[in-house]
Design an enzyme around this catalytic site. Sequence first.
Site, PDB file in Angstrom:
ATOM      1  N   GLY A  82       0.771  -1.233   0.000  1.00  0.00           N
ATOM      2  CA  GLY A  82       0.000   0.000   0.000  1.00  0.00           C
ATOM      3  C   GLY A  82       0.803   1.284   0.000  1.00  0.00           C
ATOM      4  N   TRP A  84       2.389   2.941  -2.453  1.00  0.00           N
ATOM      5  CA  TRP A  84       2.051   3.866  -3.535  1.00  0.00           C
ATOM      6  C   TRP A  84       0.643   4.430  -3.346  1.00  0.00           C
ATOM      7  CZ3 TRP A  84       4.049   3.047  -9.174  1.00  0.00           C
ATOM      8  CH2 TRP A  84       5.450   3.173  -9.180  1.00  0.00           C
ATOM      9  N   ASP A 105      -5.192  -6.080  -5.810  1.00  0.00           N
ATOM     10  CA  ASP A 105      -4.103  -7.028  -5.620  1.00  0.00           C
ATOM     11  C   ASP A 105      -4.711  -8.426  -5.492  1.00  0.00           C
ATOM     12  OD1 ASP A 105      -0.934  -6.466  -4.573  1.00  0.00           O
ATOM     13  OD2 ASP A 105      -1.730  -8.491  -4.309  1.00  0.00           O
ATOM     14  N   ASP A 121      -7.809  -9.661  -9.789  1.00  0.00           N
ATOM     15  CA  ASP A 121      -6.738  -9.906 -10.757  1.00  0.00           C
ATOM     16  C   ASP A 121      -6.962  -8.991 -11.951  1.00  0.00           C
ATOM     17  OD1 ASP A 121      -4.883 -10.830 -12.564  1.00  0.00           O
ATOM     18  OD2 ASP A 121      -5.431 -12.947 -12.383  1.00  0.00           O
ATOM     19  N   ASP A 145       3.599  -0.828  -9.698  1.00  0.00           N
ATOM     20  CA  ASP A 145       4.934  -1.097  -9.163  1.00  0.00           C
ATOM     21  C   ASP A 145       5.158  -2.605  -9.118  1.00  0.00           C
ATOM     22  OD1 ASP A 145       7.410  -0.235  -8.191  1.00  0.00           O
ATOM     23  OD2 ASP A 145       6.793  -0.463  -6.104  1.00  0.00           O
ATOM     24  N   LYS A 185       6.851   0.087 -13.398  1.00  0.00           N
ATOM     25  CA  LYS A 185       8.226  -0.357 -13.202  1.00  0.00           C
ATOM     26  C   LYS A 185       8.675  -1.203 -14.399  1.00  0.00           C
ATOM     27  CE  LYS A 185       9.456  -2.100  -9.199  1.00  0.00           C
ATOM     28  NZ  LYS A 185       9.493  -3.074  -8.085  1.00  0.00           N
TER      29      LYS A 185
END
Length: 234
Positions: A82, A84, A105, A121, A145, A185
């Site tokens: 959590g 971000w 998540d 998902d 991320d 990322k």
Amino acid sequence: MNDVSSSGREGGRSLKTRVKTARKRSLSSTLWLERQLNDPYVARAKREGMRSRAAYKLIEIDERYPFLKPGQKVVDLGAAPGGWSQVAVRKVQSEQGKGRVIGIDLLEVDPMPGAEFKVLDFLDPAAPETLEHWLGAKADVVLSDMAANATGHKKTDHLRIVGLVELAADFASTILAPGGSFLAKVLQGGTENSLLAKLKQEFASVRHVKPQASRADSSELYMLATGFRGKASA
């Protein structure tokens, strides 16, 4: 027996913590723990109540290229733990009712004022429609991320994370509103040409950013795409 020791001089100088290798701990685990104990961003996160050191990467990227603004609707992919989402809550002022932050998540995430966490998902075909329903509109920002589990083989890891970013980018282009932003990322070594071509077609600006909060020995890099124009035709 204490397996943590300090070295260096006292009297105003910071001490570097070294971890003695325990019988049941591998060398890699020992080195990871030592790195954590000596990481200034880990210490800062604990001191400032942030959920992860990764929060400072997002803070720095947004300071350099401001894209998070009050009132925005933000989707955080792979949100656990959590960090971000925590930054996004402050930036869009969702705790004051000015924006929305939804983190998804595969794992449950501890509740946080100003953020909504859902077990979902993002690869589920129904995920984009589900998120739009939750938001009540298209998203202004999609954050990712996420990183694929590392194999230790550099080329394989690069291909796996690029594959994950491609999926996240495709998801973002489905739920973003015009002018929206996507931050994800990647790994140094270059983003695949097909992905870059897609993003440059769909966004007004695409840039790579290496925040100082990323560890010096890490190959991670962040790709920021802003000014969403619309999903590219297949």
